[in-house]
Design a protein around this motif. Structure first.
Motif, PDB file in Angstrom:
ATOM      1  N   SER A  24       0.828  -1.210   0.000  1.00 27.69           N
ATOM      2  CA  SER A  24       0.000   0.000   0.000  1.00 27.69           C
ATOM      3  C   SER A  24       0.861   1.259   0.000  1.00 27.69           C
ATOM      4  CB  SER A  24      -0.946  -0.007   1.205  1.00 27.69           C
ATOM      5  OG  SER A  24      -1.843  -1.111   1.126  1.00 27.69           O
ATOM      6  N   THR A  25       1.980   1.219   0.709  1.00 24.99           N
ATOM      7  CA  THR A  25       2.901   2.355   0.705  1.00 24.99           C
ATOM      8  C   THR A  25       3.436   2.599  -0.707  1.00 24.99           C
ATOM      9  OG1 THR A  25       3.569   1.943   2.999  1.00 24.99           O
ATOM     10  CG2 THR A  25       5.073   3.244   1.644  1.00 24.99           C
ATOM     11  N   ALA A 125      14.653  -0.318   1.463  1.00 25.78           N
ATOM     12  CA  ALA A 125      15.962  -0.900   1.156  1.00 25.78           C
ATOM     13  C   ALA A 125      17.074  -0.324   2.016  1.00 25.78           C
ATOM     14  CB  ALA A 125      16.285  -0.684  -0.323  1.00 25.78           C
ATOM     15  N   ASP A 126      16.925   0.933   2.462  1.00 29.45           N
ATOM     16  CA  ASP A 126      17.967   1.535   3.282  1.00 29.45           C
ATOM     17  C   ASP A 126      18.076   0.883   4.648  1.00 29.45           C
ATOM     18  OD1 ASP A 126      15.429   2.443   3.702  1.00 29.45           O
ATOM     19  OD2 ASP A 126      15.975   4.524   4.063  1.00 29.45           O
ATOM     20  N   LEU A 127      17.055   0.129   5.037  1.00 25.90           N
ATOM     21  CA  LEU A 127      17.082  -0.578   6.322  1.00 25.90           C
ATOM     22  C   LEU A 127      17.358  -2.069   6.157  1.00 25.90           C
ATOM     23  CD1 LEU A 127      13.882   1.017   7.936  1.00 25.90           C
ATOM     24  CD2 LEU A 127      16.256   1.794   8.135  1.00 25.90           C
ATOM     25  N   THR A 138      13.556   0.624  -3.014  1.00 27.49           N
ATOM     26  CA  THR A 138      12.755   1.799  -2.684  1.00 27.49           C
ATOM     27  C   THR A 138      12.984   2.194  -1.237  1.00 27.49           C
ATOM     28  OG1 THR A 138      10.799   0.514  -1.998  1.00 27.49           O
ATOM     29  CG2 THR A 138      10.967   1.140  -4.339  1.00 27.49           C
ATOM     30  N   SER A 139      12.746   3.449  -0.966  1.00 20.80           N
ATOM     31  CA  SER A 139      12.934   3.965   0.391  1.00 20.80           C
ATOM     32  C   SER A 139      11.931   5.081   0.643  1.00 20.80           C
ATOM     33  CB  SER A 139      14.350   4.504   0.567  1.00 20.80           C
ATOM     34  OG  SER A 139      14.461   5.261   1.767  1.00 20.80           O
ATOM     35  N   ILE A 140      11.290   5.042   1.803  1.00 18.81           N
ATOM     36  CA  ILE A 140      10.344   6.104   2.138  1.00 18.81           C
ATOM     37  C   ILE A 140      11.071   7.415   2.382  1.00 18.81           C
ATOM     38  CG2 ILE A 140       8.586   4.551   3.069  1.00 18.81           C
ATOM     39  CD1 ILE A 140       9.603   5.153   5.848  1.00 18.81           C
ATOM     40  N   GLN A 141      12.403   7.356   2.598  1.00 18.69           N
ATOM     41  CA  GLN A 141      13.195   8.566   2.786  1.00 18.69           C
ATOM     42  C   GLN A 141      13.489   9.252   1.449  1.00 18.69           C
ATOM     43  OE1 GLN A 141      13.687   9.464   5.900  1.00 18.69           O
ATOM     44  NE2 GLN A 141      12.766   7.545   6.613  1.00 18.69           N
ATOM     45  N   PRO A 143      11.350   9.218  -1.692  1.00 19.02           N
ATOM     46  CA  PRO A 143      10.170   8.785  -2.461  1.00 19.02           C
ATOM     47  C   PRO A 143      10.257   9.083  -3.959  1.00 19.02           C
ATOM     48  CG  PRO A 143       9.663  10.710  -1.105  1.00 19.02           C
ATOM     49  CD  PRO A 143      11.003  10.218  -0.665  1.00 19.02           C
ATOM     50  N   GLU A 144      10.756  10.271  -4.337  1.00 22.15           N
ATOM     51  CA  GLU A 144      10.815  10.610  -5.755  1.00 22.15           C
ATOM     52  C   GLU A 144      11.786   9.712  -6.503  1.00 22.15           C
ATOM     53  OE1 GLU A 144       9.009  12.543  -7.717  1.00 22.15           O
ATOM     54  OE2 GLU A 144       7.725  12.749  -5.942  1.00 22.15           O
ATOM     55  N   GLU A 145      12.967   9.493  -5.926  1.00 21.46           N
ATOM     56  CA  GLU A 145      13.958   8.615  -6.525  1.00 21.46           C
ATOM     57  C   GLU A 145      13.428   7.188  -6.630  1.00 21.46           C
ATOM     58  OE1 GLU A 145      18.296   6.778  -5.259  1.00 21.46           O
ATOM     59  OE2 GLU A 145      17.806   8.845  -4.665  1.00 21.46           O
ATOM     60  N   SER A 146      12.723   6.749  -5.581  1.00 21.29           N
ATOM     61  CA  SER A 146      12.150   5.393  -5.573  1.00 21.29           C
ATOM     62  C   SER A 146      11.072   5.262  -6.640  1.00 21.29           C
ATOM     63  CB  SER A 146      11.561   5.085  -4.200  1.00 21.29           C
ATOM     64  OG  SER A 146      12.561   5.126  -3.197  1.00 21.29           O
ATOM     65  N   ARG A 147      10.234   6.277  -6.751  1.00 18.59           N
ATOM     66  CA  ARG A 147       9.147   6.257  -7.739  1.00 18.59           C
ATOM     67  C   ARG A 147       9.719   6.166  -9.150  1.00 18.59           C
ATOM     68  NH1 ARG A 147       5.846  10.199 -10.512  1.00 18.59           N
ATOM     69  NH2 ARG A 147       3.662   9.531 -10.587  1.00 18.59           N
ATOM     70  N   GLU A 148      10.740   6.965  -9.432  1.00 22.50           N
ATOM     71  CA  GLU A 148      11.357   6.949 -10.755  1.00 22.50           C
ATOM     72  C   GLU A 148      11.975   5.587 -11.064  1.00 22.50           C
ATOM     73  OE1 GLU A 148      14.124  10.120 -11.009  1.00 22.50           O
ATOM     74  OE2 GLU A 148      12.604  11.704 -10.781  1.00 22.50           O
ATOM     75  N   GLY A 149      12.585   4.957 -10.063  1.00 21.36           N
ATOM     76  CA  GLY A 149      13.199   3.644 -10.267  1.00 21.36           C
ATOM     77  C   GLY A 149      12.175   2.580 -10.611  1.00 21.36           C
ATOM     78  N   VAL A 150      11.031   2.607  -9.920  1.00 23.46           N
ATOM     79  CA  VAL A 150       9.979   1.624 -10.195  1.00 23.46           C
ATOM     80  C   VAL A 150       9.382   1.858 -11.580  1.00 23.46           C
ATOM     81  CG1 VAL A 150       7.698   0.784  -9.494  1.00 23.46           C
ATOM     82  CG2 VAL A 150       9.429   1.271  -7.752  1.00 23.46           C
ATOM     83  N   ILE A 151       9.133   3.116 -11.933  1.00 23.23           N
ATOM     84  CA  ILE A 151       8.551   3.418 -13.245  1.00 23.23           C
ATOM     85  C   ILE A 151       9.504   3.011 -14.362  1.00 23.23           C
ATOM     86  CG2 ILE A 151       7.852   5.306 -14.773  1.00 23.23           C
ATOM     87  CD1 ILE A 151       6.648   6.683 -12.312  1.00 23.23           C
TER      88      ILE A 151
END
Length: 384
Positions: A24-25, A125-127, A138-141, A143-151
């Protein structure tokens, strides 16, 4: 407006993972809004949650958030069944890993069996330390970088999985005049055209063609008004015989339903399976599947006209059953033939999942347009 794009024409992306793996996150991160409820309580997500949106490069999509596949609550089994049903519509899967190795391995096998491309994601992933090769971190810290990686990962698997799938591929060229014959009976929504007609007109315009619209009664006048024969005539399947009798010899003929069969399903299997009509006998069982859930009327093609035509050919003892919407039997073996509608309300993956089920169980499956062309004796004379 992205909300006006029909769900059937969107890329369906399903998100899978164990309870509290971050599904969900991830969905909320991709949508940029609170689409799914996030909680540390296992089993927060119950039935699949669908969110239509647009993702850069991917275009119109539907994100499907699902229940954890290791849900051990009282309703856990039903929730997992709902997830498996949602897989029937999935074009791409996102699998969150690192929380339940046995469960993740099982779902990898399920996705491989269904030939659904997968993007594996390691959340937080940072944890977590080391990220497996080929996975997206992905990392909640961040979010933009994580979003771009998934896309970016979704774009890679999408580009490797797509082919030339369009409604009119190979049938028209720029500049062609195409005649559309569209009966306006009681099934036609007041003031509107049905979705296959709208989609066909739009694609003809996009391809630089000249669409000319008429009804069966105005078709002679429409032909008189043209300086030459139309390159292609597309008709409603219900009036195949009438249109075929009026068409110029040098015009090719097809139907909206046949176009949808080739666009959404397996046209070769539909044509091959239509020969099963000749083997139907009194007592044979036929399943008619409709993707939409409209209330049938007296002129309904699936509920009234096709059954009447089949019984005229086979006998009144022919047993015909109906399913609508998401309902579709797991076991198709009791049926001598499955007849599916054009599927304009389903995406291609959904129709193909049903075709594969029928093929695996060696049950013939065709669609409205192919069946009507065969019953009209002109299947060999139409194009698809």
């Amino acid at each position: 407006m992205i909300q006006t794009v029909a769900s059937a024409n969107r890329t369906h992306i399903i998100v899978l993972g164990a309870c509290n793996s971050g599904k969900s996150t991830l969905v909320n991160m991709l949508t940029g809004q609170r689409t799914s409820l996030v909680s540390d309580i296992p089993g927060t997500t119950t039935d699949p949650v669908r969110k239509p949106m647009e993702l850069p490069g991917l275009g119109a999509c539907v994100l499907i958030d699902t229940a954890g596949f290791n849900d051990e609550s009282e309703l856990g089994g039903r929730r997992v069944d709902s997830t498996r049903q949602a897989l029937d519509t999935a074009d791409i899967a996102i699998l969150l890993t690192g929380h339940d190795e046995a469960g993740e391995a099982q779902w990898r096998r399920e996705l491989e069996k269904r030939k659904i491309p997968v993007v594996e994601v390691v959340s937080k992933a940072d944890l977590r330390g080391v990220v497996p090769k080929g996975s997206v971190a992905t990392s909640i810290q961040r979010p933009e970088e994580s979003r771009e990686g998934v896309i970016e990962a979704l774009l890679r698997v999408m580009s490797s999985d797509t082919g030339d799938v369009s409604l009119l591929r190979g049938l028209v060229d720029a500049g062609d005049v195409v005649l559309l014959v569209m009966p306006q009976d009681s099934q036609a929504p007041a003031g509107r055209l049905i979705l296959p007609q709208v989609q066909t007109i739009r694609e003809l315009l996009d391809r630089g063609c000249v669409p000319v619209c008429c009804t069966p009664t105005t078709m002679p006048r429409a032909l008189e008004g043209l300086s030459s024969s139309p390159a292609l005539i597309i008709t409603d399947s219900q009036v195949f015989k009438e249109v075929y009798a009026m068409k110029p010899a040098d015009s090719r003929l097809t139907s909206f339903s046949i176009l949808m069969a080739a666009y959404k399903g397996d046209i070769d299997y539909f044509v091959e399976s239509s020969s099963a009509i000749e083997r139907l006998r009194e007592g044979s069982r036929v399943l008619i599947a409709e993707s939409c859930t409209h209330a049938p009327k007296n002129e309904d093609i699936g509920r009234v006209k096709i059954p009447a035509m089949l019984r005229r050919k086979t006998g009144e003892g022919l047993e015909i059953e109906f399913v609508r919407g998401q309902d579709f039997p797991d076991d198709l073996t009791p049926y001598s033939l499955v007849v599916h509608c054009g599927g304009c309300m389903f995406n291609r993956r959904h129709i193909l999942s049903r075709v594969e089920r029928a093929r695996r169980q060696r049950v013939p499956m065709t669609n409205y347009g192919i069946l009507l062309a065969r019953l009209s004796g002109i299947l060999a004379k139409v194009v698809y």
